[in-house]
Design a protein around this motif. Structure first.
Motif, PDB file in Angstrom:
ATOM      1  N   GLY A 101       0.793  -1.224   0.000  1.00  0.00           N
ATOM      2  CA  GLY A 101       0.000   0.000   0.000  1.00  0.00           C
ATOM      3  C   GLY A 101       0.823   1.270   0.000  1.00  0.00           C
ATOM      4  O   GLY A 101       0.312   2.357   0.293  1.00  0.00           O
ATOM      5  N   SER A 102       2.099   1.159  -0.349  1.00  0.00           N
ATOM      6  CA  SER A 102       2.969   2.332  -0.385  1.00  0.00           C
ATOM      7  C   SER A 102       2.551   3.269  -1.518  1.00  0.00           C
ATOM      8  O   SER A 102       2.468   2.848  -2.670  1.00  0.00           O
ATOM      9  CB  SER A 102       4.425   1.907  -0.590  1.00  0.00           C
ATOM     10  N   PRO A 103       2.335   4.555  -1.241  1.00  0.00           N
ATOM     11  CA  PRO A 103       1.940   5.486  -2.307  1.00  0.00           C
ATOM     12  C   PRO A 103       3.108   5.928  -3.179  1.00  0.00           C
ATOM     13  O   PRO A 103       2.905   6.455  -4.270  1.00  0.00           O
ATOM     14  CB  PRO A 103       1.364   6.673  -1.534  1.00  0.00           C
ATOM     15  N   VAL A 104       4.342   5.703  -2.704  1.00  0.00           N
ATOM     16  CA  VAL A 104       5.525   6.116  -3.468  1.00  0.00           C
ATOM     17  C   VAL A 104       6.682   5.193  -3.140  1.00  0.00           C
ATOM     18  O   VAL A 104       6.840   4.761  -1.998  1.00  0.00           O
ATOM     19  CB  VAL A 104       5.898   7.594  -3.170  1.00  0.00           C
ATOM     20  N   ILE A 105       7.475   4.853  -4.158  1.00  0.00           N
ATOM     21  CA  ILE A 105       8.687   4.065  -3.946  1.00  0.00           C
ATOM     22  C   ILE A 105       9.864   4.826  -4.537  1.00  0.00           C
ATOM     23  O   ILE A 105       9.803   5.303  -5.672  1.00  0.00           O
ATOM     24  CB  ILE A 105       8.578   2.650  -4.555  1.00  0.00           C
ATOM     25  N   VAL A 106      10.910   4.961  -3.749  1.00  0.00           N
ATOM     26  CA  VAL A 106      12.123   5.652  -4.197  1.00  0.00           C
ATOM     27  C   VAL A 106      12.988   4.668  -4.971  1.00  0.00           C
ATOM     28  O   VAL A 106      13.308   3.586  -4.480  1.00  0.00           O
ATOM     29  CB  VAL A 106      12.894   6.232  -3.000  1.00  0.00           C
ATOM     30  N   VAL A 107      13.364   5.072  -6.193  1.00  0.00           N
ATOM     31  CA  VAL A 107      14.211   4.247  -7.057  1.00  0.00           C
ATOM     32  C   VAL A 107      15.390   5.104  -7.511  1.00  0.00           C
ATOM     33  O   VAL A 107      15.217   6.075  -8.245  1.00  0.00           O
ATOM     34  CB  VAL A 107      13.442   3.731  -8.295  1.00  0.00           C
ATOM     35  N   HIS A 108      16.597   4.746  -7.066  1.00  0.00           N
ATOM     36  CA  HIS A 108      17.774   5.510  -7.459  1.00  0.00           C
ATOM     37  C   HIS A 108      17.968   5.480  -8.970  1.00  0.00           C
ATOM     38  O   HIS A 108      17.774   4.432  -9.599  1.00  0.00           O
ATOM     39  CB  HIS A 108      19.030   4.926  -6.822  1.00  0.00           C
ATOM     40  N   PRO A 109      18.414   6.580  -9.545  1.00  0.00           N
ATOM     41  CA  PRO A 109      18.845   6.541 -10.946  1.00  0.00           C
ATOM     42  C   PRO A 109      20.207   5.867 -11.045  1.00  0.00           C
ATOM     43  O   PRO A 109      20.897   5.705 -10.025  1.00  0.00           O
ATOM     44  CB  PRO A 109      18.960   8.033 -11.310  1.00  0.00           C
TER      45      PRO A 109
END
Length: 285
Positions: A101-109
């Protein structure tokens, strides 16, 4: 404003994401940032989706939602490596984030990849998976190690300049693409500074990584620690200026590395108190 902390250290100290979430609830946080990148994460269990369902059930039962998450770290060499890593690590992480249910996931470039390469080989394919799940993809400002000068550098690194960061978000032209501003990364060698990046990115900022640094090393420690030097009054004023409404999410676990498991909830309570202090200032009229 919701005050949030990552699960990583609590999971390592207490043995599982489930125990970490319970500890964060007990410590007084409004939500948790699921660290989907380390050896004890549910991502690396035999049944990640099944475990994600159980974790969501627990979070709903005890009343602490997943408000942010973090994908595995992308130490990428080139476009082909980006494709491989995306398929084996990042896509499963996004699916786990959706189930929790996470509204955002951080993905490194990819630190040394161009805006276009990062978009085509990482973010564009991930957005196709994330959008139906209701999960936004957040790119993050990064740094590299300068071997010649034996120091961190932010020169010519993905999302480390205001222009490059804005372009990485804007190239998607998609409401599900956003920016996670790492306040510590914004203050280390050669970086523009957190205040400048907040003003430059403006409404593109959909998530934060909150931690302090000495402006030379990526310390990931709590604000106000010895040798930490961020001017928090200016940072908070800038966040208030742009009307930031997202979560106030700590990534400051290094302050508690030596804390025994029996004291981790007490340590997290201090972190939550600092978060409430800052959140109140951001929301002040």
């Amino acid at each position: 404003m919701k005050v949030v902390a990552q699960t990583h250290l609590a999971c390592e100290k207490l043995g599982s994401d489930f125990e970490a979430v319970k500890a964060l609830k007990e410590a007084g946080f409004d939500g948790f940032d699921l660290s989907i990148f380390h050896r004890k994460s549910i991502l690396y269990s035999p049944d990640p989706i099944g475990e994600a369902k159980k974790l969501r059930e627990l979070s709903e039962k005890i009343g602490i939602p997943c408000l942010q998450s973090h994908a595995p770290f992308t130490c990428l060499r080139d476009a082909a490596h980006a494709d491989e890593f995306r398929k084996t690590q990042l896509e499963p992480a996004v699916r786990v984030a959706g189930v929790v249910g996470s509204p955002v996931i951080v993905v490194h470039p990819g630190n040394n990849l161009s805006v276009e390469t990062n978009y085509e080989h990482i973010y564009k394919p991930l957005l196709d998976i994330a959008r139906p799940l209701g999960v936004k993809i957040a790119t993050e400002n990064m740094w590299n190690w300068d071997e010649e000068n034996k120091r961190i550098t932010s020169k010519n690194v993905a999302c480390a300049s205001i222009e490059n960061f804005c372009r990485q978000v804007d190239i998607a032209n998609d409401e599900y693409m956003t920016a996670c501003l790492d306040l510590g990364h914004a203050e280390i060698t050669d970086a523009p500074g957190a205040v400048a990046m907040i003003r430059g990115l403006g409404e593109r900022i959909g998530a934060l990584h909150v931690h302090d640094v000495d402006k030379v090393n990526d310390l990931h420690v709590m604000p106000f620690e010895h040798d930490a030097k961020i001017d928090w009054d200016s940072v908070i004023a800038a966040l208030r200026e742009i009307g930031y409404k997202g979560a106030f999410t700590f990534e400051a676990d290094n302050s508690f590395l030596r804390v025994p498991p029996e004291l981790i909830v007490h340590a997290l309570r201090y972190e939550a108190a600092i978060g409430r202090y800052f959140a109140g200032k951001i929301e002040a009229e």
